[in-house]
Motif scaffolding. Structure first.
Motif, PDB file in Angstrom:
ATOM      1  N   HIS A  51       0.831  -1.213   0.000  1.00 24.04           N
ATOM      2  CA  HIS A  51       0.000   0.000   0.000  1.00 24.04           C
ATOM      3  C   HIS A  51       0.866   1.264   0.000  1.00 24.04           C
ATOM      4  O   HIS A  51       0.567   2.241  -0.693  1.00 24.04           O
ATOM      5  N   THR A  52       1.953   1.238   0.756  1.00 24.06           N
ATOM      6  CA  THR A  52       2.825   2.420   0.853  1.00 24.06           C
ATOM      7  C   THR A  52       3.416   2.802  -0.496  1.00 24.06           C
ATOM      8  O   THR A  52       3.437   3.980  -0.872  1.00 24.06           O
ATOM      9  N   PHE A  53       3.896   1.813  -1.243  1.00 24.50           N
ATOM     10  CA  PHE A  53       4.583   2.087  -2.501  1.00 24.50           C
ATOM     11  C   PHE A  53       3.703   1.851  -3.727  1.00 24.50           C
ATOM     12  O   PHE A  53       4.155   2.067  -4.856  1.00 24.50           O
ATOM     13  N   GLY A  54       2.468   1.399  -3.543  1.00 25.40           N
ATOM     14  CA  GLY A  54       1.591   1.124  -4.668  1.00 25.40           C
ATOM     15  C   GLY A  54       2.085  -0.016  -5.535  1.00 25.40           C
ATOM     16  O   GLY A  54       1.997   0.045  -6.771  1.00 25.40           O
ATOM     17  N   LEU A  55       2.589  -1.083  -4.921  1.00 23.12           N
ATOM     18  CA  LEU A  55       3.151  -2.201  -5.658  1.00 23.12           C
ATOM     19  C   LEU A  55       2.070  -3.155  -6.139  1.00 23.12           C
ATOM     20  O   LEU A  55       1.019  -3.294  -5.514  1.00 23.12           O
ATOM     21  N   SER A  56       2.351  -3.831  -7.233  1.00 23.39           N
ATOM     22  CA  SER A  56       1.459  -4.891  -7.710  1.00 23.39           C
ATOM     23  C   SER A  56       1.657  -6.130  -6.848  1.00 23.39           C
ATOM     24  O   SER A  56       2.599  -6.225  -6.052  1.00 23.39           O
ATOM     25  N   ALA A  57       0.771  -7.110  -7.036  1.00 21.21           N
ATOM     26  CA  ALA A  57       0.886  -8.354  -6.272  1.00 21.21           C
ATOM     27  C   ALA A  57       2.194  -9.064  -6.601  1.00 21.21           C
ATOM     28  O   ALA A  57       2.867  -9.607  -5.718  1.00 21.21           O
ATOM     29  N   THR A  58       2.581  -9.044  -7.884  1.00 26.90           N
ATOM     30  CA  THR A  58       3.827  -9.699  -8.287  1.00 26.90           C
ATOM     31  C   THR A  58       5.033  -9.006  -7.668  1.00 26.90           C
ATOM     32  O   THR A  58       5.947  -9.654  -7.137  1.00 26.90           O
ATOM     33  N   ALA A  59       5.041  -7.683  -7.714  1.00 21.56           N
ATOM     34  CA  ALA A  59       6.156  -6.921  -7.131  1.00 21.56           C
ATOM     35  C   ALA A  59       6.218  -7.129  -5.622  1.00 21.56           C
ATOM     36  O   ALA A  59       7.308  -7.203  -5.042  1.00 21.56           O
ATOM     37  N   VAL A 101      11.494   2.585  -3.199  1.00 20.68           N
ATOM     38  CA  VAL A 101      11.315   1.220  -3.697  1.00 20.68           C
ATOM     39  C   VAL A 101      12.663   0.593  -4.035  1.00 20.68           C
ATOM     40  O   VAL A 101      12.899  -0.592  -3.749  1.00 20.68           O
ATOM     41  N   ALA A 102      13.553   1.395  -4.619  1.00 20.28           N
ATOM     42  CA  ALA A 102      14.885   0.881  -4.951  1.00 20.28           C
ATOM     43  C   ALA A 102      15.617   0.427  -3.693  1.00 20.28           C
ATOM     44  O   ALA A 102      16.264  -0.628  -3.672  1.00 20.28           O
ATOM     45  N   ALA A 103      15.520   1.221  -2.617  1.00 15.71           N
ATOM     46  CA  ALA A 103      16.168   0.854  -1.355  1.00 15.71           C
ATOM     47  C   ALA A 103      15.532  -0.399  -0.762  1.00 15.71           C
ATOM     48  O   ALA A 103      16.231  -1.244  -0.182  1.00 15.71           O
ATOM     49  N   LEU A 104      14.222  -0.536  -0.911  1.00 10.00           N
ATOM     50  CA  LEU A 104      13.521  -1.717  -0.411  1.00 10.00           C
ATOM     51  C   LEU A 104      14.101  -2.993  -1.027  1.00 10.00           C
ATOM     52  O   LEU A 104      14.479  -3.935  -0.300  1.00 10.00           O
ATOM     53  N   TYR A 105      14.208  -3.017  -2.346  1.00  9.88           N
ATOM     54  CA  TYR A 105      14.709  -4.218  -3.012  1.00  9.88           C
ATOM     55  C   TYR A 105      16.218  -4.375  -2.849  1.00  9.88           C
ATOM     56  O   TYR A 105      16.722  -5.509  -2.741  1.00  9.88           O
ATOM     57  N   ALA A 106      16.948  -3.255  -2.794  1.00  3.80           N
ATOM     58  CA  ALA A 106      18.389  -3.336  -2.548  1.00  3.80           C
ATOM     59  C   ALA A 106      18.657  -3.938  -1.174  1.00  3.80           C
ATOM     60  O   ALA A 106      19.564  -4.764  -0.994  1.00  3.80           O
ATOM     61  N   GLY A 107      17.857  -3.532  -0.190  1.00  2.00           N
ATOM     62  CA  GLY A 107      17.985  -4.109   1.148  1.00  2.00           C
ATOM     63  C   GLY A 107      17.710  -5.599   1.149  1.00  2.00           C
ATOM     64  O   GLY A 107      18.390  -6.367   1.840  1.00  2.00           O
ATOM     65  N   CYS A 108      16.730  -6.019   0.356  1.00  2.44           N
ATOM     66  CA  CYS A 108      16.420  -7.451   0.244  1.00  2.44           C
ATOM     67  C   CYS A 108      17.603  -8.222  -0.339  1.00  2.44           C
ATOM     68  O   CYS A 108      17.910  -9.341   0.100  1.00  2.44           O
TER      69      CYS A 108
END
Length: 417
Positions: A55-63, A114-121
Motif C-alpha cells: 500500500h505504501t509504494f503502490g506495488l502490484s501483487a507480483t512486485a 522502492v529501490a532501497a527496499l529491493y536493494a535491502g532485500c
C-alpha cells in the motif's frame, strides 16, 4: 646465563588468561546462538508487513511477492562466494562482517524508496547466504565430537528467531509508533547485539594466529583450507543439494500459500493464520530432535526417508481434507519441515571430514538449494492461477516428495566427500 635461559619459557604465560577467557565455551555458544537468531528473523518479520508495504509504494501483487522471493534467490547466488571469503579472511571475521552487513541491509530496506527496499532485500539475502555457509564449518571445527547436536541447537535457534519475529512484528509496529518501517528497522538492533557478542571470537582468532609459529600456522591453514576436488561432480554432493533444495522448496511454497489454501477451502482467515503459526512452532521440535538423532546414527537413510514420508503425508492431508485435517497436516508438516532443515544442515557436517570440505559442500548445497527453493512460491502461484485451484500444485509437490526421498536415501549413506 643458565638461570636466565631456564626461566625464558616462563615469559609467555601472561597472555594465556586473556585467551582462555575469550575462548570460553559460553562466549562461543552465546555468539553462535545470537548469530543464528538473526538468520531468519529479518525474513519472517517482513511477511506480516507485506500488505502495508504494498500500500505504501503502490506495488502490484507480483512486485510484492518479490519482497520475500529476492532474499531467497540471493541466498543461492551468494552461497558459492563464501568459501573464498573464509579462506582469505578467516571464518570469525567473515561471520562478523556478514552480521554487520545484515543489519545494514535491514536498515536499507526501510528507507523511503522502492529501490532501497529491493536493494535491502538483496543485501540481506547475500549476508544470510554467507552465514548459512560459514556456520556448519564453524560448528564442525569447534565441536568436532558433537557437530550434529550443535547443528540441531543452532537450526532450532534460527526457527525460534523466525517465530518470534513473525509474532512480534505487528505488536512492535504499535509499540514503536513508526509504522512498518520502525518495526522492521528495529531488527537491526538484534544484528548489532550479535556482532558485539561475536567480537571475542574475532579477537581470539587474532591471538591464536599471533601465538602460533608462522610456518606451522601457514601449513595448518593450507591443510585446513585445501579445496575438496570435484565437489560439483560428486553424486553425493548433488544428492545432499537436492535434498536441501527440494525440501526448502516445499517449505517456502507452504510458507507463501498454506494460509491461502486453507482460506480458499472455506476456513476462516484468522483460524488459517493460527494453523500456520502452529505449524511453524512444531518446526522447532523437528529442527532440534532430528539432528540429534542423525548424530547417533552411522547411516541417516531411514531418517531422510521418514522426513520425506511425513512431508508427503502432510501434503496429502491438505489435498484430501484441507479444512477438517488442517491441524493434523500442520503438525505433521511442522515436524517434517523442521526436521528436514536440521537434517540437511547435519548432512553438511556428517558427510565431510574437514572444515574446508564443510564450507565447500555448504556453498554448493545452499546455492543449489535456495535457487531451487525460490521457484516454489512463484511456480505454485502460477499453477494456481492457470488451473483455478490448488490440487495441481499439491499433486506436483507430492511428486517432488518422492524425489526428496530418493535424494535423502543417497545423502544418508555412511561416507564422506
Amino acid at each position: 646465563m643458565a638461570v636466565t635461559r631456564a626461566h625464558q619459557p616462563v615469559a609467555t604465560p601472561p597472555a594465556l588468561p586473556v585467551r582462555t577467557r575469550l575462548a570460553h565455551p559460553a562466549l562461543l555458544l552465546t555468539g553462535i546462538l545470537l548469530v543464528a537468531l538473526n538468520m531468519r528473523a529479518c525474513l519472517a518479520a517482513i511477511s506480516p508487513m507485506v500488505g502495508e508495504i504494498q500500500h505504501t509504494f503502490g506495488l502490484s501483487a507480483t512486485a510484492s511477492g518479490l519482497i520475500t522471493t529476492v532474499p531467497v534467490l540471493f541466498q543461492g547466488v551468494g552461497a558459492p562466494l563464501t568459501p573464498r571469503l573464509t579462506r582469505r579472511f578467516g571464518t570469525e571475521r567473515v561471520v562478523l562482517g556478514a552480521v554487520l552487513v545484515l543489519g545494514a541491509g535491514v536498515l536499507l530496506r526501510v528507507l523511503p524508496s522502492v529501490a532501497a527496499l529491493y536493494a535491502g532485500c538483496v543485501v540481506i539475502g547475500v549476508a544470510i547466504a554467507v552465514l548459512n555457509v560459514s556456520m556448519p564449518g564453524l560448528v564442525k571445527r569447534e565441536f568436532p565430537g558433537r557437530a550434529a547436536a550443535m547443528t540441531g541447537v543452532y537450526s532450532t535457534t534460527m526457527l525460534v528467531g523466525a517465530t518470534l519475529a513473525a509474532g512480534t512484528s505487528v505488536p512492535l509496529e504499535h509499540v514503536l509508533g513508526g509504522g512498518w518501517q520502525a518495526s522492521l528497522g528495529a531488527w537491526s538492533l538484534l544484528a548489532l547485539v550479535a556482532a558485539v557478542a561475536w567480537l571475542p571470537q574475532v579477537l581470539r582468532s587474532r591471538q591464536d594466529r599471533a601465538a602460533a609459529p608462522a610456518a606451522p600456522a601457514r601449513a595448518a591453514s593450507a591443510a585446513a583450507d585445501r579445496p575438496v576436488p570435484g565437489i560439483w561432480r560428486s553424486p553425493l554432493a548433488w544428492q545432499i543439494s537436492l535434498f536441501m533444495g527440494i525440501s526448502s522448496l516445499l517449505v517456502y511454497t507452504l510458507v507463501a500459500w498454506m494460509p491461502t489454501i486453507l482460506a480458499d477451502h472455506g476456513m476462516d482467515r484468522g483460524e488459517a493464520g493460527l494453523v500456520f503459526a502452529f505449524s511453524n512452532l512444531v518446526q522447532v521440535a523437528g529442527a532440534f530432535l532430528v539432528p540429534l538423532m542423525a548424530g547417533r546414527m552411522t547411516s541417516q537413510r531411514a531418517l531422510a526417508v521418514v522426513m520425506a514420508a511425513l512431508n508427503g503425508l502432510g501434503i496429502a492431508v491438505l489435498l484430501a481434507a484441507p479444512v477438517s485435517g488442517a491441524w493434523v497436516a500442520a503438525a505433521v508438516l511442522g515436524v517434517a519441515q523442521g526436521g528436514s532443515l536440521g537434517l540437511g544442515l547435519a548432512f553438511i557436517v556428517l558427510r565431510t571430514d574437514s572444515v574446508a570440505g564443510a564450507a565447500r559442500l555448504g556453498g554448493m548445497s545452499q546455492a543449489v538449494g535456495y535457487l531451487v527453493a525460490a521457484a516454489g512460491p512463484v511456480g505454485a502461484g502460477a499453477l494456481h492461477q492457470l488451473t483455478g485451484g490448488w490440487s495441481t500444485p499439491l499433486v506436483l509437490m507430492l511428486v517432488l516428495v518422492a524425489v526428496v526421498g530418493a535424494a535423502g536415501w543417497g545423502a544418508g549413506r555412511n561416507r564422506t566427500l
